[in-house]
Design an enzyme around this catalytic site. Structure first.
Site, PDB file in Angstrom:
ATOM      1  CG  ASP A  65      -1.899   1.059   1.307  1.00 52.40           C
ATOM      2  OD1 ASP A  65      -2.929   0.924   0.625  1.00 52.40           O
ATOM      3  OD2 ASP A  65      -1.684   2.049   2.024  1.00 52.40           O
ATOM      4  CG  ASN A  73      -5.342  11.507  -4.908  1.00 55.11           C
ATOM      5  OD1 ASN A  73      -4.694  11.575  -5.945  1.00 55.11           O
ATOM      6  ND2 ASN A  73      -5.960  10.412  -4.539  1.00 55.11           N
ATOM      7  CG  HIS A  78      -8.154  13.211  -7.489  1.00 55.86           C
ATOM      8  ND1 HIS A  78      -8.172  12.157  -6.616  1.00 55.86           N
ATOM      9  CD2 HIS A  78      -8.878  14.195  -6.899  1.00 55.86           C
ATOM     10  CE1 HIS A  78      -8.879  12.465  -5.558  1.00 55.86           C
ATOM     11  NE2 HIS A  78      -9.324  13.712  -5.690  1.00 55.86           N
ATOM     12  CG  ASP A  82      -5.210   9.189 -11.693  1.00 50.47           C
ATOM     13  OD1 ASP A  82      -5.531   8.701 -10.588  1.00 50.47           O
ATOM     14  OD2 ASP A  82      -6.040   9.667 -12.502  1.00 50.47           O
ATOM     15  CG  ASP A 108      -3.427   3.775  -1.508  1.00 41.80           C
ATOM     16  OD1 ASP A 108      -4.520   3.308  -1.129  1.00 41.80           O
ATOM     17  OD2 ASP A 108      -2.609   4.277  -0.714  1.00 41.80           O
ATOM     18  NE  ARG A 127      15.375  -9.641  -4.927  1.00 37.51           N
ATOM     19  CZ  ARG A 127      15.551 -10.827  -4.367  1.00 37.51           C
ATOM     20  NH1 ARG A 127      16.449 -10.989  -3.426  1.00 37.51           N
ATOM     21  NH2 ARG A 127      14.834 -11.857  -4.747  1.00 37.51           N
TER      22      ARG A 127
END
Length: 180
Positions: A65, A73, A78, A82, A108, A127
């Site tokens: 996440d 945002n 936004h 994106d 996300d 990694r």
């Protein structure tokens, strides 16, 4: 249209197509094609759920996440959010093998299925985390990840364990990887 958007979309589609081939060759039994998330170009949640349902012992599930994504945002809009999502998805997809799968789980949050990771699952996840930390497109945004290895039984329990480990990483200060 912004050229970075177009390049990101093309890269995401190419990665998704490569991922689709790996998904079909790995499982061999699914007649449903891999469907892609339209924003990021990686597999969508439905495809991720299908792949999770075929876990083999030793496969790892990583829940990852973007930390404090709402602030991106809110601060930059936004459209810039994106851009970060596409960059994040591309970094994950470029950091795994064709037998693995990256899927946008929602918002996300992404799931990565690493085929046959076994005891190496934590180091592979580190990694992935480091690849994002090194990506110049990340706008100083970090990520948190949780990883669990499937040992048999209900695959959704492995997803839940990886998700719980990710929340431990977030509660422990974010920008880290935690094993279930």
């Amino acid at each position: 249209m912004d050229i970075s958007f177009i390049l990101g979309l093309v890269a995401g589609i190419a990665i998704g197509v490569l991922g689709a081939a790996g998904f079909r060759s790995r499982t061999g039994t699914h007649s449903q094609p891999l469907t892609l998330d339209p924003l990021t170009g990686v597999a969508d949640r439905r495809s991720g759920e299908r792949r999770v349902s075929t876990l083999k012992p030793g496969d790892a599930v990583v829940m990852v996440d973007i930390d404090k994504f709402k602030a991106v945002n809110d601060s930059f809009g936004h459209a810039e959010g994106d851009v970060v999502l596409r960059a994040f998805a591309a970094t994950l997809a470029q950091s795994v093998r064709s037998a693995d799968l990256v899927a946008r789980w929602g918002g996300d949050e992404f799931v990565v299925v690493i085929a046959g990771a076994g005891d190496a699952a934590l180091s592979v996840t580190r990694r992935l985390h480091a690849a994002w930390a090194a990506d110049p497109r990340r706008h100083s945004v970090t990520c948190s990840a949780g990883v669990a290895v499937y040992e048999g039984g209900d695959p959704s329990n492995t997803v839940a364990a990886a998700d719980a480990a990710m929340f431990v990483a977030k509660r422990s200060g974010r920008d880290r990887v935690t094993a279930a």
